[in-house]
Write an enzyme that holds these catalytic residues in place. Structure first.
Site, PDB file in Angstrom:
ATOM      1  N   ASP A  62     -13.898   2.900 -51.722  1.00  0.00           N
ATOM      2  CA  ASP A  62     -14.762   3.367 -50.635  1.00  0.00           C
ATOM      3  C   ASP A  62     -13.995   3.935 -49.452  1.00  0.00           C
ATOM      4  O   ASP A  62     -14.593   4.533 -48.567  1.00  0.00           O
ATOM      5  CB  ASP A  62     -15.633   2.211 -50.131  1.00  0.00           C
ATOM      6  CG  ASP A  62     -14.793   1.137 -49.427  1.00  0.00           C
ATOM      7  OD1 ASP A  62     -13.960   0.515 -50.111  1.00  0.00           O
ATOM      8  OD2 ASP A  62     -14.948   0.943 -48.212  1.00  0.00           O
ATOM      9  N   ASP A  81     -13.537  -5.026 -51.502  1.00  0.00           N
ATOM     10  CA  ASP A  81     -14.366  -4.984 -50.296  1.00  0.00           C
ATOM     11  C   ASP A  81     -14.930  -3.591 -50.082  1.00  0.00           C
ATOM     12  O   ASP A  81     -14.185  -2.616 -49.952  1.00  0.00           O
ATOM     13  CB  ASP A  81     -13.541  -5.391 -49.069  1.00  0.00           C
ATOM     14  CG  ASP A  81     -13.168  -6.860 -49.073  1.00  0.00           C
ATOM     15  OD1 ASP A  81     -14.082  -7.684 -49.153  1.00  0.00           O
ATOM     16  OD2 ASP A  81     -11.972  -7.169 -49.008  1.00  0.00           O
ATOM     17  N   ASP A 101     -11.342  -1.083 -56.263  1.00  0.00           N
ATOM     18  CA  ASP A 101     -11.216  -1.737 -54.967  1.00  0.00           C
ATOM     19  C   ASP A 101     -12.300  -2.812 -54.908  1.00  0.00           C
ATOM     20  O   ASP A 101     -13.272  -2.762 -55.678  1.00  0.00           O
ATOM     21  CB  ASP A 101     -11.402  -0.709 -53.855  1.00  0.00           C
ATOM     22  CG  ASP A 101     -11.474  -1.358 -52.490  1.00  0.00           C
ATOM     23  OD1 ASP A 101     -10.511  -2.042 -52.103  1.00  0.00           O
ATOM     24  OD2 ASP A 101     -12.507  -1.191 -51.807  1.00  0.00           O
TER      25      ASP A 101
END
Length: 328
Positions: free
Chosen positions: A209, A17, A15
């Site tokens: 995240d 961001d 991922d």
């Protein structure tokens, strides 16, 4: 480093961001760790729900941060949304785009015609993140969706991590149309499995995240996942994670990929004793002091027992729980 997570899989699906960067700021250690993965022969892929940038622009952004990236290594939710549209619509069909130019380009690339205003020719609405989306854009989409056309959302992330904190994501805009139309979109990006399957090469590890997108997407695709604490989700939300959003591994940040599977596995850990007592997880240090290791053990016990509250039984446990933000 042969037993490190970064070398234990055929491919790593990162991922962006909240995992690799926050907006224009790279997360410490990310360039070095990704470079080490490449040196170990592990394929690197960047999988993002942000539909506002084309793969080439994402790769350029990463290269500007010192992270080697090629456009064909980038997989975006705008590409996934365009594929969903192409599977359901005839060639040349008009698609009302609520989102950035990058989303328009992907729609056009699959043989459809992107437009910005509703008409009788519009057969679908596709919605992706754009900082320029306003009421007028949502109004055009609202009329089309209420008229019965197909509605595809690139993703439904409620928030978008940035240097200033969490900002409204595409999911917040989708929620506005959901309220206005009483309809549900087809979701193309994470947590749906197709985007993960497209990006994966051999045995793959997802690194992210967010539980509700990155980790849920990995679970849906049948892939192992590593959750990091540099983005949206917190120790408290990890402990309370539902089965569909549970990672296999946990590290404080992306540099944890240098550690072994055994070290990073969410499981009981030496040095920490945890017992479910009267609706709380009672924590005692038996030599342990590392807060991240404690969190791995807490998640394992909470997921097994359903108990999510915590209480320390000694000063070391209290200090580690404070570090995790689990007690005040």
């Amino acid at each position: 480093m042969s037993d490190a997570l970064l070398a234990a899989y055929d491919s790593l699906l990162f991922d962006l961001d909240g995992t690799v960067y926050h907006g224009a700021r790279v997360i410490s250690g990310a360039p070095e760790v990704i470079g080490e993965a490449r040196a170990a022969g592990t394929a690197v892929r960047f999988v993002t729900n942000n539909a506002s940038k084309a793969p080439a622009a994402v790769a350029e952004h990463l290269n500007g941060m010192g992270i080697d990236a090629q456009p064909d290594e980038v997989h975006t939710s705008s590409q996934a949304a365009a594929r969903v549209l192409a599977e359901r619509l005839p060639a040349g069909a008009h698609v009302l785009v609520v989102g950035a130019q990058a989303l328009c380009d992907e729609v056009e690339a699959v043989g459809l015609r992107p437009v910005r205003e509703n008409s009788d020719e519009v057969k679908a609405v596709v919605q992706g993140h754009s900082p320029d989306t306003g009421w007028a854009n949502l109004a055009e989409a609202c009329i089309a969706i209420r008229g019965g056309v197909l509605w595809v959302a690139s993703n439904v992330d409620k928030t978008l991590p940035a240097e200033r904190g969490l900002l409204p994501g595409n999911g917040s805009m989708v929620a506005a149309l959901r309220t206005a139309t009483d309809q549900e979109p087809v979701v193309a990006g994470k947590p749906e499995a197709p985007l993960m399957h497209t990006a994966a090469h051999g045995k793959a590890l997802v690194v992210g995240d967010r539980l509700d997108t990155d980790i849920a997407g990995a679970v849906a695709a049948g892939l192992d996942a590593l959750v990091v604490l540099t983005g949206v989700d917190t120790p408290a939300s990890l402990i309370a994670a539902v089965p569909a959003e549970r990672a296999r591994f946990l590290t404080a940040d992306i540099t944890g990929l240098r550690n072994s599977a055994e070290e990073t596995l969410i499981a009981p850990k030496p040095g920490w004793e945890i017992a479910a007592e009267q609706g709380e997880l009672a924590v005692r240090s038996t030599g342990g002091s590392d807060a991240t290791d404690l969190l791995r053990a807490l998640c394992a016990t909470a997921w097994e027992t359903g108990v999510t509250g915590v209480k320390p039984l000694d000063d070391t446990a209290e200090a580690a729980l404070n570090e995790l933000g689990l007690i005040r």
